[in-house]
Motif scaffolding. Sequence first.
Motif, PDB file in Angstrom:
ATOM      1  N   GLN A  35       0.824  -1.201   0.000  1.00 38.00           N
ATOM      2  CA  GLN A  35       0.000   0.000   0.000  1.00 38.00           C
ATOM      3  C   GLN A  35       0.865   1.260   0.000  1.00 38.00           C
ATOM      4  O   GLN A  35       0.605   2.216  -0.747  1.00 38.00           O
ATOM      5  CB  GLN A  35      -0.934  -0.004   1.208  1.00 38.00           C
ATOM      6  N   GLU A  36       1.877   1.264   0.828  1.00 40.47           N
ATOM      7  CA  GLU A  36       2.748   2.433   0.913  1.00 40.47           C
ATOM      8  C   GLU A  36       3.521   2.647  -0.385  1.00 40.47           C
ATOM      9  O   GLU A  36       3.825   3.792  -0.757  1.00 40.47           O
ATOM     10  CB  GLU A  36       3.703   2.276   2.094  1.00 40.47           C
ATOM     11  N   ALA A  37       3.829   1.558  -1.094  1.00 41.78           N
ATOM     12  CA  ALA A  37       4.571   1.664  -2.356  1.00 41.78           C
ATOM     13  C   ALA A  37       3.779   2.384  -3.436  1.00 41.78           C
ATOM     14  O   ALA A  37       4.360   2.906  -4.398  1.00 41.78           O
ATOM     15  CB  ALA A  37       4.970   0.269  -2.841  1.00 41.78           C
ATOM     16  N   ILE A  38       2.448   2.426  -3.283  1.00 42.17           N
ATOM     17  CA  ILE A  38       1.624   3.145  -4.258  1.00 42.17           C
ATOM     18  C   ILE A  38       1.008   4.405  -3.640  1.00 42.17           C
ATOM     19  O   ILE A  38       0.044   4.968  -4.168  1.00 42.17           O
ATOM     20  CB  ILE A  38       0.516   2.252  -4.850  1.00 42.17           C
ATOM     21  N   GLY A  39       1.573   4.831  -2.506  1.00 43.19           N
ATOM     22  CA  GLY A  39       1.146   6.083  -1.901  1.00 43.19           C
ATOM     23  C   GLY A  39      -0.096   6.012  -1.051  1.00 43.19           C
ATOM     24  O   GLY A  39      -0.714   7.051  -0.748  1.00 43.19           O
ATOM     25  N   GLU A  40      -0.472   4.813  -0.627  1.00 43.50           N
ATOM     26  CA  GLU A  40      -1.647   4.628   0.220  1.00 43.50           C
ATOM     27  C   GLU A  40      -1.216   4.323   1.657  1.00 43.50           C
ATOM     28  O   GLU A  40      -0.095   3.863   1.895  1.00 43.50           O
ATOM     29  CB  GLU A  40      -2.514   3.487  -0.314  1.00 43.50           C
ATOM     30  N   PRO A  41      -2.094   4.541   2.651  1.00 39.89           N
ATOM     31  CA  PRO A  41      -1.717   4.278   4.043  1.00 39.89           C
ATOM     32  C   PRO A  41      -1.506   2.789   4.319  1.00 39.89           C
ATOM     33  O   PRO A  41      -2.100   1.925   3.669  1.00 39.89           O
ATOM     34  CB  PRO A  41      -2.923   4.799   4.839  1.00 39.89           C
ATOM     35  N   CYS A  64      -7.780   0.450  -0.757  1.00 41.36           N
ATOM     36  CA  CYS A  64      -7.589   1.790  -1.320  1.00 41.36           C
ATOM     37  C   CYS A  64      -8.898   2.579  -1.401  1.00 41.36           C
ATOM     38  O   CYS A  64      -8.876   3.813  -1.500  1.00 41.36           O
ATOM     39  CB  CYS A  64      -6.986   1.696  -2.719  1.00 41.36           C
ATOM     40  N   GLY A  65     -10.015   1.863  -1.401  1.00 38.60           N
ATOM     41  CA  GLY A  65     -11.294   2.520  -1.600  1.00 38.60           C
ATOM     42  C   GLY A  65     -11.494   2.973  -3.034  1.00 38.60           C
ATOM     43  O   GLY A  65     -12.319   3.853  -3.316  1.00 38.60           O
ATOM     44  N   PRO A  67     -10.347   1.431  -7.430  1.00 37.23           N
ATOM     45  CA  PRO A  67      -9.635   0.410  -8.186  1.00 37.23           C
ATOM     46  C   PRO A  67      -8.137   0.716  -8.282  1.00 37.23           C
ATOM     47  O   PRO A  67      -7.742   1.859  -8.538  1.00 37.23           O
ATOM     48  CB  PRO A  67     -10.292   0.481  -9.576  1.00 37.23           C
ATOM     49  N   VAL A  68      -7.324  -0.289  -8.064  1.00 33.30           N
ATOM     50  CA  VAL A  68      -5.884  -0.158  -8.281  1.00 33.30           C
ATOM     51  C   VAL A  68      -5.642   0.002  -9.779  1.00 33.30           C
ATOM     52  O   VAL A  68      -6.270  -0.678 -10.602  1.00 33.30           O
ATOM     53  CB  VAL A  68      -5.152  -1.412  -7.748  1.00 33.30           C
ATOM     54  N   THR A  69      -4.746   0.898 -10.153  1.00 32.26           N
ATOM     55  CA  THR A  69      -4.516   1.159 -11.576  1.00 32.26           C
ATOM     56  C   THR A  69      -3.588   0.106 -12.193  1.00 32.26           C
ATOM     57  O   THR A  69      -2.888  -0.624 -11.486  1.00 32.26           O
ATOM     58  CB  THR A  69      -3.880   2.542 -11.781  1.00 32.26           C
ATOM     59  N   GLU A  70      -3.582   0.065 -13.514  1.00 31.22           N
ATOM     60  CA  GLU A  70      -2.708  -0.861 -14.227  1.00 31.22           C
ATOM     61  C   GLU A  70      -1.243  -0.543 -13.958  1.00 31.22           C
ATOM     62  O   GLU A  70      -0.394  -1.437 -13.972  1.00 31.22           O
ATOM     63  CB  GLU A  70      -2.990  -0.801 -15.733  1.00 31.22           C
ATOM     64  N   ALA A  71      -0.930   0.718 -13.716  1.00 33.58           N
ATOM     65  CA  ALA A  71       0.448   1.100 -13.408  1.00 33.58           C
ATOM     66  C   ALA A  71       0.846   0.695 -11.992  1.00 33.58           C
ATOM     67  O   ALA A  71       2.013   0.382 -11.727  1.00 33.58           O
ATOM     68  CB  ALA A  71       0.622   2.609 -13.588  1.00 33.58           C
ATOM     69  N   GLU A  72      -0.116   0.685 -11.070  1.00 34.92           N
ATOM     70  CA  GLU A  72       0.181   0.378  -9.671  1.00 34.92           C
ATOM     71  C   GLU A  72       0.301  -1.119  -9.411  1.00 34.92           C
ATOM     72  O   GLU A  72       1.069  -1.541  -8.530  1.00 34.92           O
ATOM     73  CB  GLU A  72      -0.918   0.951  -8.764  1.00 34.92           C
ATOM     74  N   TRP A  73      -0.454  -1.925 -10.138  1.00 33.82           N
ATOM     75  CA  TRP A  73      -0.515  -3.351  -9.818  1.00 33.82           C
ATOM     76  C   TRP A  73       0.845  -4.054  -9.891  1.00 33.82           C
ATOM     77  O   TRP A  73       1.184  -4.842  -8.989  1.00 33.82           O
ATOM     78  CB  TRP A  73      -1.554  -4.042 -10.683  1.00 33.82           C
ATOM     79  N   PRO A  74       1.685  -3.801 -10.912  1.00 37.52           N
ATOM     80  CA  PRO A  74       3.003  -4.448 -10.913  1.00 37.52           C
ATOM     81  C   PRO A  74       3.855  -4.058  -9.709  1.00 37.52           C
ATOM     82  O   PRO A  74       4.635  -4.885  -9.194  1.00 37.52           O
ATOM     83  CB  PRO A  74       3.640  -3.954 -12.227  1.00 37.52           C
TER      84      PRO A  74
END
Length: 242
Positions: A35-41, A64-65, A67-74
Amino acid sequence: MSPAQPVHPVHIVWDWNGTLLDDLSVMVDAVSACQEAIGEPAVDAATYRQQHCLPGRAFHDRLCGRPVTEAEWPTITQTFAEHMAARHPPLRAGAARLLEWVSAQGHTQSLLSLTADARLRREVAQLHLDIFFQRIDGRHAPATPKSEALQSQLAALGEPDRRRVVLIGDTTDDAEAARACGVRAVLHTGGFETLEKLRTAGAPVVDSLTAAAQLAVDRSPRTSQRSSPLGVGLGHDTHRHR
């Protein structure tokens, strides 16, 4: 001493993470890092257990509340894999003795997990548990449903009588997989989901792996107080929460 031969032997399919492993805190740390790697708590254990679901992407969507983006999932998958590769698998206290007890009663066992197959086999060997299982099967393809994995394992086992197969796990997904495959499930409360959530699964819910194993083999007339596993150190509370 050769194993006892119960009149009605069962086959137990064990879940790994959250069941034989007592790894909730490890998984919370790993998911928090994702979560922190994509800027989430980061998340805490209570949030993890309340929001837990499969597949993993849907879990992160919930956290996240959005949808995780295609860029974030990897980024999430790479961060999670790095944490899992570095962990020492924390076996639940008394689990090895419980597996030994089940085998000694003449029942059979296998291990089924959605952990990557190579990692699963490495962790099982690291803990010297492979001797207890007829099969060890992890995930070979991303987002494989537990029901599909269970169907494949049962086929590889030679299609045992499904009335004598019991899946022991810690999530509603385990119960759904068992139901889809026509086998019983027993859930325990010490894993990844809350008691309130487990109660919705339509399967027996118990407080320990000891109670789960005892319930799994209850159909055998040879099961008795004398052969009870309650002394193996996994807790003595056999209260059912059904």
